[in-house]
Design an enzyme around this catalytic site. Structure first.
Site, PDB file in Angstrom:
ATOM      1  N   GLU A   1      -0.772   4.618  -0.169  1.00  0.00           N
ATOM      2  CA  GLU A   1      -1.733   5.734  -0.228  1.00  0.00           C
ATOM      3  C   GLU A   1      -1.028   7.061  -0.010  1.00  0.00           C
ATOM      4  O   GLU A   1      -0.132   7.176   0.836  1.00  0.00           O
ATOM      5  CB  GLU A   1      -2.800   5.569   0.852  1.00  0.00           C
TER       6      GLU A   1
ATOM      7  N   ARG B   1      -2.279  -0.902 -18.725  1.00  0.00           N
ATOM      8  CA  ARG B   1      -3.567  -0.222 -18.571  1.00  0.00           C
ATOM      9  C   ARG B   1      -3.501   0.779 -17.421  1.00  0.00           C
ATOM     10  O   ARG B   1      -3.069   0.454 -16.326  1.00  0.00           O
ATOM     11  CB  ARG B   1      -4.681  -1.233 -18.306  1.00  0.00           C
TER      12      ARG B   1
ATOM     13  N   LYS C   1      -3.045   2.769 -25.029  1.00  0.00           N
ATOM     14  CA  LYS C   1      -3.458   2.725 -26.436  1.00  0.00           C
ATOM     15  C   LYS C   1      -2.225   3.008 -27.310  1.00  0.00           C
ATOM     16  O   LYS C   1      -1.296   2.226 -27.296  1.00  0.00           O
ATOM     17  CB  LYS C   1      -4.615   3.707 -26.659  1.00  0.00           C
TER      18      LYS C   1
ATOM     19  N   THR D   1      -5.200   7.816 -21.332  1.00  0.00           N
ATOM     20  CA  THR D   1      -4.903   6.447 -20.924  1.00  0.00           C
ATOM     21  C   THR D   1      -3.460   6.181 -21.330  1.00  0.00           C
ATOM     22  O   THR D   1      -2.890   6.893 -22.163  1.00  0.00           O
ATOM     23  CB  THR D   1      -5.820   5.430 -21.649  1.00  0.00           C
TER      24      THR D   1
ATOM     25  N   TYR E   1       0.843  -1.200   0.000  1.00  0.00           N
ATOM     26  CA  TYR E   1       0.000   0.000   0.000  1.00  0.00           C
ATOM     27  C   TYR E   1       0.877   1.248   0.000  1.00  0.00           C
ATOM     28  O   TYR E   1       1.863   1.315   0.726  1.00  0.00           O
ATOM     29  CB  TYR E   1      -0.904   0.025   1.244  1.00  0.00           C
TER      30      TYR E   1
ATOM     31  N   ASP F   1      -8.962  15.179 -23.770  1.00  0.00           N
ATOM     32  CA  ASP F   1      -8.830  13.755 -23.455  1.00  0.00           C
ATOM     33  C   ASP F   1      -8.140  13.123 -24.663  1.00  0.00           C
ATOM     34  O   ASP F   1      -8.760  12.882 -25.694  1.00  0.00           O
ATOM     35  CB  ASP F   1     -10.219  13.162 -23.231  1.00  0.00           C
TER      36      ASP F   1
HETATM   37  N1  PLP Z   1     -11.247   8.578 -23.032  1.00  0.00           N
HETATM   38  C1  PLP Z   1     -11.255   8.139 -24.300  1.00  0.00           C
HETATM   39  C2  PLP Z   1     -11.223   9.129 -25.416  1.00  0.00           C
HETATM   40  C3  PLP Z   1     -11.284   6.769 -24.553  1.00  0.00           C
HETATM   41  O1  PLP Z   1     -11.320   6.329 -25.823  1.00  0.00           O
HETATM   42  C4  PLP Z   1     -11.303   5.870 -23.465  1.00  0.00           C
HETATM   43  C5  PLP Z   1     -11.331   4.411 -23.662  1.00  0.00           C
HETATM   44  O2  PLP Z   1     -11.618   3.866 -24.646  1.00  0.00           O
HETATM   45  C6  PLP Z   1     -11.315   6.389 -22.166  1.00  0.00           C
HETATM   46  C7  PLP Z   1     -11.285   7.748 -21.986  1.00  0.00           C
HETATM   47  C8  PLP Z   1     -11.485   5.518 -20.956  1.00  0.00           C
HETATM   48  O3  PLP Z   1     -10.454   4.713 -20.657  1.00  0.00           O
HETATM   49  P1  PLP Z   1     -10.626   3.430 -19.699  1.00  0.00           P
HETATM   50  O4  PLP Z   1     -11.235   2.378 -20.529  1.00  0.00           O
HETATM   51  O5  PLP Z   1      -9.235   3.169 -19.251  1.00  0.00           O
HETATM   52  O6  PLP Z   1     -11.519   3.840 -18.550  1.00  0.00           O
END
Ligand code: PLP
Length: 413
Positions: A53, A232, A226, A223, A51, A197
């Site tokens: 935290e 992940r 990808k 993320t 842990y 994002d």
């Molecule tokens: N934001 C976008 C643009 C995504 O395409 C994705 C996942 O496909 C996410 C956020 C969310 O990611 P996670 O699946 O790790 O929660």
């Protein structure tokens, strides 16, 4: 996997089958990739045992010396990679990273503007059933019916009328460049904060084959698994003045103990992403995507917006007399894995869809190039045009297996 085999034969068998599936199929899911063996090993490392935290030097548990070191390494590498002022590397997933930004700066019922889901947006960008849709009020922009690309004048019009506190840009299935500078101008015109994002395109940005959002946005989430090709998870980047708000939103706001083995793996992936080879890899993803798209177009397959600028393309399968679900199933019969995806102005529900999404990050990791993309595009075209031809599916599956055998994914598991 010897030890797994000894302890748990059932799990071993399933993993062996999955390894075979990943090796023998053509993975064209735009959000998937193959991590390196170094990342894979680090994900299974001893840091899963503890842990931690809190944050570096402010932990709520003793014994965190090496966890501080690893987390700082991941943070500093991410900062270097993206040129960000501040980075939090603890979010367990992209959804949680987005949630943390909203949690940091919005109150219940605050207004947010984002891209419509069927035009490319993500569930966490305001879907009714998602936490985002339940706690905040949303308006949406989309793509123009004519060009199937974002119409920035239209975004400005909607933003000026709606007056959101936050604008979200970035998408899950948009095949074109996103103009972050234009979004900044729109945000400034209506007094909104701006979040990008970049889950899908983070690697492309690092590789210099997509414009960089960091100079223009208050918050950038991504993320790590990808195009960025890590394990992940997710990270949040922000201007320094928001650092405390973001840190507090992640922990103790939304999460408890960070997954330190995953953060260690993130550090390794960021080191890999800082190399010249990684930049070249990103260039190749886009090159492959364009070759694949052009060959589909040569076969009279309709692509949303007429092509691609990035790692993915959206195929409209309605003119072929199919829906997305059926098309994805036909391709899977031949060992070609894609996902059904809604297309802009889709009349079919998300469970059926009118499109499929195709992406090149995973195949490019395997080393495939122009010639392979042309073959794959032709196989896809043949399969979609003859949906009931089982013989053809079998014949192409043999070719797929042969091709995949030439590009092994992991040699020493
Ligand atoms: N934001 C976008 C643009 C995504 O395409 C994705 C996942 O496909 C996410 C956020 C969310 O990611 P996670 O699946 O790790 O929660």
């Amino acid at each position: 996997m010897d030890r797994i085999k000894k302890v748990d034969d059932e799990v071993y068998k399933i993993l062996s089958e999955e390894l075979k599936r990943q090796q023998e199929n053509i993975i064209l899911i735009a959000s998937e990739n193959y991590v390196s063996l170094a990342v894979l090993q680090t994900q299974g490392c001893i840091m899963t045992n503890k842990y931690a935290e809190g944050y570096s030097e402010e932990r709520f548990y003793q014994g965190c010396k090496y966890y501080d070191e690893i987390e700082l390494l991941a943070i500093n590498r991410a900062k270097k990679l993206f040129g960000a002022e501040y980075v939090n590397v603890q979010p367990h997933s992209g959804s949680q990273a987005n949630m943390a930004v909203y949690f940091a700066i919005l109150n219940n019922n605050d207004k947010v503007l984002s891209m419509k889901l069927d035009h490319g947006g993500h569930l966490t960008h305001g879907l009714k059933q998602n936490f985002s849709g339940r706690y905040y009020r949303w308006a949406f922009y989309g793509v123009s019916k004519k060009t199937e690309m974002i119409d920035y004048d239209d975004v400005l019009k909607i933003a000026s009328k709606f007056k959101p506190k936050l604008i979200v840009c970035g998408a899950s299935s948009y095949p074109r460049i996103i103009d972050f500078e234009k979004f900044r101008k729109i945000a400034d015109r209506c007094g909104a904060l701006l979040m990008a994002d970049i889950a899908h395109i983070a690697g492309l940005i690092v590789g210099g084959v997509h414009p960089d959002p960091v100079p223009y946005c208050d918050f950038v989430t991504t993320t790590t698994h990808k195009t960025l090709r890590g394990g992940r998870g997710a990270i949040i980047m922000c201007k320094k003045k928001y650092a405390n708000l973001i840190d507090g939103a992640v922990f103790p706001g939304l999460q408890g103990g960070p997954l330190m083995h995953e953060i260690a793996a993130r550090a390794v992936a960021f080191k890999e992403a800082l190399t010249v080879a990684f930049k070249k890899y990103q260039q190749n993803i886009v090159k492959n995507s364009k070759v694949l798209a052009n060959e589909l177009l040569n076969n009279n397959i309709r692509l949303i917006s007429g092509g691609t600028d990035n790692h993915l393309m959206l195929v409209d399968v309605l003119p072929l007399g199919l829906n997305g679900k059926k098309a994805a199933e036909i391709l899977e019969e031949a060992g070609i894995i894609v996902n059904a995806n809604q297309i802009p102005f889709d009349k079919l529900p998300p469970t059926l869809t009118s499109g499929i999404r195709i992406g090149t990050p995973a195949l490019t990791t395997r080393g495939m190039g122009e010639k392979e993309m042309i073959d794959i595009a032709n196989w896809i075209s043949q399969l979609l045009r003859q949906p009931s031809n089982k013989k053809l599916q079998k014949a192409i599956k043999v070719k797929v297996n042969k091709l995949c055998a030439r590009f092994p994914i992991y040699r020493n598991l």
